[in-house]
Design a protein around this motif. Structure first.
Motif, PDB file in Angstrom:
ATOM      1  N   UNK A  38       0.718  -1.228  -0.125  1.00 37.20           N
ATOM      2  CA  UNK A  38       0.049   0.005   0.079  1.00 37.20           C
ATOM      3  C   UNK A  38       0.822   1.254   0.046  1.00 37.20           C
ATOM      4  N   UNK A  39       0.310   2.357  -0.597  1.00 36.61           N
ATOM      5  CA  UNK A  39       0.765   3.661  -0.487  1.00 36.61           C
ATOM      6  C   UNK A  39      -0.069   4.685  -0.789  1.00 36.61           C
ATOM      7  N   UNK A  40       0.151   5.760  -0.624  1.00 33.18           N
ATOM      8  CA  UNK A  40      -0.974   6.769  -1.104  1.00 33.18           C
ATOM      9  C   UNK A  40      -1.441   6.786  -2.645  1.00 33.18           C
ATOM     10  N   UNK A  41      -0.524   6.386  -3.308  1.00 36.55           N
ATOM     11  CA  UNK A  41      -0.723   6.568  -4.834  1.00 36.55           C
ATOM     12  C   UNK A  41      -1.711   5.202  -5.000  1.00 36.55           C
ATOM     13  N   UNK A  42      -1.236   4.179  -4.494  1.00 39.11           N
ATOM     14  CA  UNK A  42      -2.066   2.961  -4.792  1.00 39.11           C
ATOM     15  C   UNK A  42      -3.322   3.141  -4.169  1.00 39.11           C
ATOM     16  N   UNK A  43      -3.487   3.637  -3.051  1.00 40.81           N
ATOM     17  CA  UNK A  43      -4.962   3.877  -2.613  1.00 40.81           C
ATOM     18  C   UNK A  43      -5.668   4.739  -3.179  1.00 40.81           C
ATOM     19  N   UNK A  44      -5.122   5.597  -3.806  1.00 37.05           N
ATOM     20  CA  UNK A  44      -5.920   6.743  -4.581  1.00 37.05           C
ATOM     21  C   UNK A  44      -6.414   5.921  -6.076  1.00 37.05           C
ATOM     22  N   UNK A  45      -5.596   5.066  -6.461  1.00 33.64           N
ATOM     23  CA  UNK A  45      -6.290   4.251  -7.883  1.00 33.64           C
ATOM     24  C   UNK A  45      -7.295   3.544  -7.414  1.00 33.64           C
ATOM     25  N   UNK A  46      -7.293   2.580  -6.198  1.00 32.27           N
ATOM     26  CA  UNK A  46      -8.326   1.921  -5.887  1.00 32.27           C
ATOM     27  C   UNK A  46      -9.435   2.662  -5.435  1.00 32.27           C
ATOM     28  N   UNK A  47      -9.450   3.932  -4.719  1.00 34.04           N
ATOM     29  CA  UNK A  47     -10.586   4.613  -4.720  1.00 34.04           C
ATOM     30  C   UNK A  47     -11.219   5.335  -5.923  1.00 34.04           C
ATOM     31  N   UNK A  48     -10.437   5.372  -6.840  1.00 37.37           N
ATOM     32  CA  UNK A  48     -10.938   5.718  -8.261  1.00 37.37           C
ATOM     33  C   UNK A  48     -11.813   4.589  -8.807  1.00 37.37           C
TER      34      UNK A  48
END
Length: 405
Positions: free
Chosen positions: A150-160
């Motif tokens: 997990x990272x902030x960027x990975x989480x952002x993609x998952x949120x999208x």
């Protein structure tokens, strides 16, 4: 509300057979069918079937007050269908109870989220469709990335992609003074909630349970509940995340691990103020306390909780880079076997076997590896990849060049 959230990772890779330099260009079958089938059958008998039976018994006994969650990789699902269909049926029975949650992940337990956003989304979508196909239209709402990376960027993609929560490690170097026993928010897309593993209490079950040199051995349900009762009252969720193979495979039945789980719900429900919840229920019922900032990827592996189990040496980096250099060429191929092999070669285990760590973490890596050493794993993988490249170049559709006027 104070609740326990059990999450189990279910994964089996397609292991590669011994593949020599002289096989390149001659043999296009890469997989060790005998090992894959025999390991699946062994783990099915020791873990999947007895533990699924126990969980079904507990869910029914406690009328939904006991709940658990799973992520099942696509490679595990494929092997269930091929080698152990009764295991798949037992998971389907669990999900039908309505008290067992399935999470989504990348189809082949891939590290692509670190390299290619497009491939990451494609494998997430493929896994989602596979879950729908096998589990009566089930649509996961929570995401669990490979090895809790997990990272902030990975989480952002998952949120999208529309997921409402993601699971990851409660790494000390990220949390600092904070506790993992709260719900957090992704730092970039706050609509995505983040659940963190309580690694101490999770690892008491997953790693230390049968260790007779452990000061707290033997662990009983009463002892475990005494520990969770010491958690401050304001900390509302205890996230216990672990490999499903903990039960019966890593911790043998003789250790008492099944009996521990059999009696745990009763002890928790009658001697604490904790309930049991699925990840979706946790994020629906417990308000987040703030953002968690993870600029550099973390995982649940080894003491460092970073990526070095898979990408920590020159062997791993070379294999990883060579594989993803092929992405655009793979997209131009219409050969279904090329597509299948491309996905299976992305499985994180291949890179894990190349890890050169030693001491305590090295023992864990050696336990899981079918190779004598990391260098043998690297050579075998690169031989397979060399043959794959030859096949890929011969089948890829050549796009016409655009002539500039």
């Amino acid at each position: 509300m104070r609740t326990i959230c059990f999450y189990f990772q279910v994964h089996q890779p397609f292991r590669l057979k011994p593949y020599r330099f002289f096989d390149i260009g001659e043999d296009h079958d890469y997989y060790d069918t005998f090992s894959n089938k025999s390991i699946m059958r062994k783990v099915a008998e020791k873990c999947y079937l007895p533990m699924n039976s126990l969980l079904l018994e507990l869910v029914e006994k406690y009328a939904g007050k006991f709940k658990v969650s799973f992520s099942i990789s696509g490679t595990a699902l494929d092997q269930f269908e091929a080698y152990a269909p009764e295991v798949l049926e037992s998971f389907q029975k669990l999900v039908k109870t309505g008290h067992v949650e399935l999470m989504n992940e990348t189809y082949t337990h891939s590290l692509c989220g670190l390299k290619s956003k497009e491939e990451f989304i494609r494998l997430i979508t493929k896994h989602q469709e596979r879950i729908k196909e096998l589990f009566d239209g089930y649509s996961p709402k929570v995401f669990r990335n490979t090895e809790l990376i997990y990272s902030d960027e990975i989480g952002a993609t998952v949120a999208q992609l529309g997921y409402k929560a993601i699971l990851t490690e409660g790494a000390k170097h990220v949390l600092g003074w904070k506790s993992p026993n709260f719900v957090y928010l992704n730092a970039i897309e706050p609509k995505l909630k983040v659940l963190l593993k309580n690694f101490r209490l999770s690892d008491d079950i997953a790693f230390r349970f049968s260790n007779r040199s452990w000061a707290d051995w033997p662990m009983t349900t009463e002892k475990f509940v005494t520990w969770i009762n010491q958690i401050p009252q304001e900390e509302e969720t205890l996230n216990l995340f672990m490999d499903y193979e903990t039960f019966g495979e890593h911790q043998w039945a003789e250790s008492g691990i099944f009996e521990f789980m059999r009696h745990l719900p009763d002890t928790v429900l009658n001697h604490s103020n904790f309930t049991f919840s699925t990840p979706s229920e946790v994020v629906e019922n417990i308000p987040p306390v703030g953002k968690i900032h993870v600029p550099i990827p973390i995982s649940w592996a080894d003491e460092e909780r970073d990526l070095t189990a898979w990408l920590g040496n020159d062997l791993q980096d070379e294999a990883f880079d060579r594989l993803y250099e092929l992405e655009e060429l793979v997209k131009s191929s219409e050969d279904p076997e090329i597509q299948r092999d491309w996905e299976y070669l992305q499985t994180s285990d291949h890179f894990y076997y190349m890890c050169t760590k030693f001491f305590a973490d090295g023992d864990i890596h050696t336990y899981f590896s079918p190779y004598e050493n990391p260098y043998e794993a690297f050579i075998n993988y690169m031989n397979v990849l060399s043959d794959f490249i030859l096949r890929l170049k011969s089948t890829a559709v050549k796009k016409p060049k655009t002539v500039k006027k």
